[in-house]
Design a protein around this motif. Structure first.
Motif, PDB file in Angstrom:
ATOM      1  N   GLU A   1     137.351  -5.618  19.308  1.00  0.00           N
ATOM      2  CA  GLU A   1     137.117  -7.026  19.614  1.00  0.00           C
ATOM      3  C   GLU A   1     138.422  -7.762  19.908  1.00  0.00           C
ATOM      4  OE1 GLU A   1     134.050  -8.091  20.766  1.00  0.00           O
ATOM      5  OE2 GLU A   1     134.947  -9.921  19.966  1.00  0.00           O
ATOM      6  N   LEU A   2     139.483  -7.357  19.212  1.00  0.00           N
ATOM      7  CA  LEU A   2     140.756  -8.073  19.322  1.00  0.00           C
ATOM      8  C   LEU A   2     141.717  -7.412  20.304  1.00  0.00           C
ATOM      9  CD1 LEU A   2     141.395  -8.686  15.506  1.00  0.00           C
ATOM     10  CD2 LEU A   2     140.105 -10.093  17.094  1.00  0.00           C
ATOM     11  N   ASP A   3     141.322  -6.264  20.877  1.00  0.00           N
ATOM     12  CA  ASP A   3     142.244  -5.489  21.728  1.00  0.00           C
ATOM     13  C   ASP A   3     143.547  -5.244  20.982  1.00  0.00           C
ATOM     14  OD1 ASP A   3     140.866  -4.886  23.936  1.00  0.00           O
ATOM     15  OD2 ASP A   3     141.950  -6.176  25.320  1.00  0.00           O
ATOM     16  N   LEU A   4     143.448  -4.819  19.749  1.00  0.00           N
ATOM     17  CA  LEU A   4     144.638  -4.749  18.912  1.00  0.00           C
ATOM     18  C   LEU A   4     144.502  -3.643  17.875  1.00  0.00           C
ATOM     19  CD1 LEU A   4     147.285  -6.285  18.120  1.00  0.00           C
ATOM     20  CD2 LEU A   4     145.904  -7.600  16.538  1.00  0.00           C
ATOM     21  N   MET A   5     145.585  -2.864  17.704  1.00  0.00           N
ATOM     22  CA  MET A   5     145.602  -1.896  16.607  1.00  0.00           C
ATOM     23  C   MET A   5     146.102  -2.599  15.359  1.00  0.00           C
ATOM     24  SD  MET A   5     147.774  -0.192  14.471  1.00  0.00           S
ATOM     25  CE  MET A   5     149.240   0.679  14.883  1.00  0.00           C
TER      26      MET A   5
ATOM     27  N   ALA B   1     142.607 -10.684  36.126  1.00  0.00           N
ATOM     28  CA  ALA B   1     142.055 -12.024  35.932  1.00  0.00           C
ATOM     29  C   ALA B   1     141.792 -12.292  34.456  1.00  0.00           C
ATOM     30  CB  ALA B   1     140.764 -12.171  36.732  1.00  0.00           C
ATOM     31  N   ARG B   2     141.238 -11.282  33.781  1.00  0.00           N
ATOM     32  CA  ARG B   2     140.801 -11.496  32.409  1.00  0.00           C
ATOM     33  C   ARG B   2     141.973 -11.460  31.420  1.00  0.00           C
ATOM     34  NH1 ARG B   2     135.868  -8.451  29.240  1.00  0.00           N
ATOM     35  NH2 ARG B   2     136.303  -9.494  27.304  1.00  0.00           N
ATOM     36  N   ASN B   3     142.897 -10.497  31.623  1.00  0.00           N
ATOM     37  CA  ASN B   3     143.967 -10.338  30.632  1.00  0.00           C
ATOM     38  C   ASN B   3     145.227 -11.122  30.962  1.00  0.00           C
ATOM     39  OD1 ASN B   3     142.249  -8.589  29.387  1.00  0.00           O
ATOM     40  ND2 ASN B   3     143.219  -6.745  30.192  1.00  0.00           N
TER      41      ASN B   3
ATOM     42  N   ARG C   1     142.079 -15.196  23.117  1.00  0.00           N
ATOM     43  CA  ARG C   1     141.014 -16.081  22.620  1.00  0.00           C
ATOM     44  C   ARG C   1     140.217 -15.382  21.523  1.00  0.00           C
ATOM     45  NH1 ARG C   1     135.961 -16.583  22.848  1.00  0.00           N
ATOM     46  NH2 ARG C   1     135.669 -14.908  24.355  1.00  0.00           N
ATOM     47  N   ARG C   2     139.986 -14.060  21.743  1.00  0.00           N
ATOM     48  CA  ARG C   2     139.235 -13.323  20.720  1.00  0.00           C
ATOM     49  C   ARG C   2     140.053 -13.159  19.450  1.00  0.00           C
ATOM     50  NH1 ARG C   2     138.449  -8.278  23.289  1.00  0.00           N
ATOM     51  NH2 ARG C   2     139.206  -9.016  25.296  1.00  0.00           N
ATOM     52  N   ARG C   3     141.377 -13.135  19.585  1.00  0.00           N
ATOM     53  CA  ARG C   3     142.215 -13.019  18.383  1.00  0.00           C
ATOM     54  C   ARG C   3     142.287 -14.354  17.641  1.00  0.00           C
ATOM     55  NH1 ARG C   3     147.330  -9.494  20.736  1.00  0.00           N
ATOM     56  NH2 ARG C   3     146.108  -7.689  21.384  1.00  0.00           N
ATOM     57  N   GLY C   4     142.065 -15.450  18.351  1.00  0.00           N
ATOM     58  CA  GLY C   4     142.071 -16.751  17.693  1.00  0.00           C
ATOM     59  C   GLY C   4     142.214 -17.880  18.688  1.00  0.00           C
ATOM     60  N   GLY C   5     141.361 -18.910  18.572  1.00  0.00           N
ATOM     61  CA  GLY C   5     141.358 -20.031  19.517  1.00  0.00           C
ATOM     62  C   GLY C   5     142.675 -20.777  19.520  1.00  0.00           C
ATOM     63  N   TYR C   6     143.239 -20.996  18.344  1.00  0.00           N
ATOM     64  CA  TYR C   6     144.500 -21.724  18.225  1.00  0.00           C
ATOM     65  C   TYR C   6     145.596 -21.015  18.999  1.00  0.00           C
ATOM     66  CZ  TYR C   6     148.462 -24.053  15.902  1.00  0.00           C
ATOM     67  OH  TYR C   6     149.609 -24.750  15.626  1.00  0.00           O
TER      68      TYR C   6
ATOM     69  N   HIS D   1     149.201 -20.066  23.487  1.00  0.00           N
ATOM     70  CA  HIS D   1     149.781 -19.131  24.453  1.00  0.00           C
ATOM     71  C   HIS D   1     149.555 -19.588  25.891  1.00  0.00           C
ATOM     72  CE1 HIS D   1     150.737 -15.322  26.499  1.00  0.00           C
ATOM     73  NE2 HIS D   1     151.536 -15.123  25.461  1.00  0.00           N
ATOM     74  N   LEU D   2     148.378 -20.165  26.158  1.00  0.00           N
ATOM     75  CA  LEU D   2     148.124 -20.665  27.520  1.00  0.00           C
ATOM     76  C   LEU D   2     149.111 -21.773  27.871  1.00  0.00           C
ATOM     77  CD1 LEU D   2     144.242 -20.827  27.962  1.00  0.00           C
ATOM     78  CD2 LEU D   2     145.841 -19.323  29.125  1.00  0.00           C
ATOM     79  N   CYS D   3     149.403 -22.657  26.900  1.00  0.00           N
ATOM     80  CA  CYS D   3     150.367 -23.739  27.151  1.00  0.00           C
ATOM     81  C   CYS D   3     151.743 -23.158  27.440  1.00  0.00           C
ATOM     82  CB  CYS D   3     150.462 -24.673  25.939  1.00  0.00           C
ATOM     83  SG  CYS D   3     149.034 -25.733  25.758  1.00  0.00           S
TER      84      CYS D   3
END
Lengths: 221, 383
Positions: free
Chosen positions: A110-114, B131-133, B141-146, B151-153
């Motif tokens: 889900e996180l693309d992370l090890m 496009a996605r990565n 985003r999946r690792r955390g919204g904050y 990171h986008l900024c």
């Protein structure tokens, strides 16, 4: 102030494990991977028995996981701790997951992370015990001075493993017979297909077709 | 690896020469090159050399090289064809059980030819992964919204700023006023007039302030990143000054001194502008030279993730590796075979041999390895 590790070492004795899952619950409290347990509590051979074994990162001196990482994402610090993949670098290829001789790293799909056990670096780096060793009631996971272990245990610690032709030295100790200087790691004796042609479909367990894939690719959020 | 690394020296020199050529040609033989920006140009050339050198040293490591090699190979192959072609990367060491069982010998494997298509089959995967990565950075985003917004900024602001400043420094874009009207500007790209606008227009306001807008974006990102570095217990335990704090300080220095230039000419009648211009240039060059050697190099290392996306997709469709102990499917056969090669190149030898035969440890799944650890330990103490 108490320094990092402060003369303490980690000792693992899977034969003492009672399968209580306390380590799994406690592991998820660690600050570096909040809410996600990194310890593995493995059934040794579920088909024939209920013996469980906890597996933490052994923190190899020359970590195979870091050497097979294509993105330089896995770093070992001055204390010998091998950390989780650096978040900006990890490309989620799972080389480390498949190459680790102890089967430790987890691929969080889900996180693309090890992510992996880092011996509770947020705690051990300030002189506290790792979460799992704090709660283990049976001494399968012990963190403390080696003098204690040498005095009170029948088994003695080694930190060298012989995987076929490959010698692996680790920071974490494994309890074994006092005569041994290294743990001989044998695979051939434990393979169930001796003398037969390898037929994975005969071996695989009905109802759990993707158990091994799940062990590599952890799809839980 | 030898030092200095010859291939890396060549790559670094080539990238530097390409940049020099880009400047010379793009600025119409230096006619549109702004001498005031010479310091930046020299910094960019040094960074280009360092970047080429560092990237090549990294890409030569056995695991990185393997992914780049496979990435290029698999771009031109159909996912399902890879498993069927004999010349494919997955040289089947262990027989693929499904193919042997005959019956449903997967139609997708036999139906596809191995002919080289004109259009790379991997283009879809590549475009989607880009496009996605890279653009949307969806995995963050999946690792955390904050962290995603932070990171986008940072990445968006920095990319915008570099997209404006590099062409300006290299003389690819320049502005000139009309000969008869100082309030009308031409925009010339590579020496060709592409646009003109009045300095009082809204377009002019946006154009003249794009760097300030990017600075605000970056500042938002910096504040969020700084807050996280100060308050997150996990990050505080594991972060290092050089890897995690220095890049934030460098970006902050560039942003703050850049804004100071705006403040100086807008509100202080240009007071201190000369000094700030020098400090700004020094900070920018320091950031450019940090990029190849620190945390920020990840923007180039993540190109490897494009190869990995294709590799995974092809691996899923191709032959699968089954654990020699439990029989379960745990990875693609291509992945297991490639790792054996990489381990050999790295000097690891995880082969077991005995009277019963030989087994490579890579053919055992991670779950069984954990079980075997306990079994081996138990055996040494008689349990």
């Amino acid at each position: 102030m108490i320094g990092a590790f402060d003369g303490n070492e980690f000792f693992l004795d899977p034969s003492r494990c009672i399968g209580c899952q306390a380590c799994v619950q406690a592991c998820a409290e660690c600050g570096t991977h909040r809410g996600v347990p990194m310890i593995h509590l493995e059934y040794v051979h579920r088909a024939t028995g209920v013996q469980t074994a906890p597996v933490v990162c052994m923190h190899c001196e020359d970590p195979t996981c870091a050497r097979v990482c294509p993105a330089d994402a896995i770093k070992q610090d001055d204390h010998g701790i091998v950390h989780s993949a650096a978040k900006p670098r990890c490309v989620a290829c799972s080389n480390c997951v498949i190459a680790c001789p102890f089967g430790v790293p987890k691929m969080k799909v889900e996180l693309d992370l090890m992510m992996k056990c880092d011996m509770c670096y947020d705690r051990t780096s300030v002189g506290k015990k790792p979460m799992c060793a704090t709660v283990c009631p049976s001494g399968a996971l012990y963190y403390g001075p080696s003098e204690y272990i040498e005095k009170f245990r029948r088994e003695q610690p080694v930190n060298e493993f012989q995987f076929g032709r490959q010698t692996v030295r680790t920071k974490v100790n494994m309890m074994t017979s006092p005569e041994l200087k290294a743990l001989p790691f044998e695979v051939l004796d434990f393979l169930p297909w001796e003398g037969k042609d390898f037929d994975p479909f005969e071996l695989s367990r009905a109802g759990a077709p993707d158990a091994a894939a799940a062990a590599v690719f952890d799809k839980t959020p | 690896m030898r030092l200095p690394n010859r291939a890396a020296l060549i790559a670094g020199t080539a990238l530097t020469l390409a940049t020099v050529a880009g400047i010379a040609v793009g600025s119409s033989g230096m006619r549109h090159f702004d001498p005031a920006l010479t310091g930046y140009a020299i910094g960019a050339l040094m960074a280009a050399f360092a970047l080429g050198y560092r990237f090549t040293v990294w890409a030569q490591r056995p695991p990185s090289r393997m992914y780049f090699k496979r990435g290029f190979e698999l771009m031109f192959r159909r996912a399902a064809a890879v498993a069927a072609t004999p010349s494919s990367p997955s040289v089947a060491v262990a027989p693929s059980p499904r193919a042997e069982s005959g019956d449903e010998a997967s139609p997708k494997r036999t139906a596809t030819g191995a002919s080289q298509p004109l259009f790379p089959h991997g283009a879809g995967t590549l475009g989607y992964a880009l496009a996605r990565n890279f653009v949307a950075q969806e995995f963050i985003r999946r690792r955390g919204g904050y962290r995603w917004i932070m990171h986008l900024c940072l990445s968006g602001g920095c990319t915008l700023a570099f997209a404006i400043t590099f062409p300006l420094v290299f003389g690819w874009i320049h502005f000139s006023s009309f000969p008869d009207n100082a309030e009308m500007y031409h925009v010339a790209v590579f020496g060709m007039n592409v646009d003109s606008f009045s300095v009082h227009s809204f377009k002019a306001f946006i154009m003249f302030n794009l760097l300030n807008i990017s600075a605000i974006l970056v500042l938002i990102g910096l504040v969020m990143a700084g807050w996280r570095r100060f308050t997150d217990p996990g990050e505080r335990a594991t972060q290092s000054f050089y890897e995690d704090i220095v890049p934030l300080l460098l970006i902050l220095a560039v942003t703050a001194t850049g804004l100071a230039l705006t403040v100086s000419y807008k509100f202080l009648a240009g007071r201190g502008h000369g000094l700030w211009a020098i400090v700004h240039m020094v900070s920018v060059v320091a950031l450019l030279l940090y990029i190849p050697f620190g945390k920020l190099f990840h923007m180039f290392q993540r190109t490897c993730s494009l190869c990995v996306s294709r590799y995974k997709k092809v691996g899923e469709a191709g032959a699968r590796a089954h654990c020699r102990r439990c029989g379960e499917d745990f990875a693609s056969q291509m992945h297991v075979d490639d790792l054996k090669t990489v381990l050999d190149e790295l000097g690891f030898d995880y082969r077991f041999e005995g009277a019963k035969g030989e087994v490579h440890y890579q053919d055992i799944c991670p779950a069984c390895r954990r079980g075997l650890l306990a079994l081996n330990q138990g055996r040494t103490i008689g349990r």
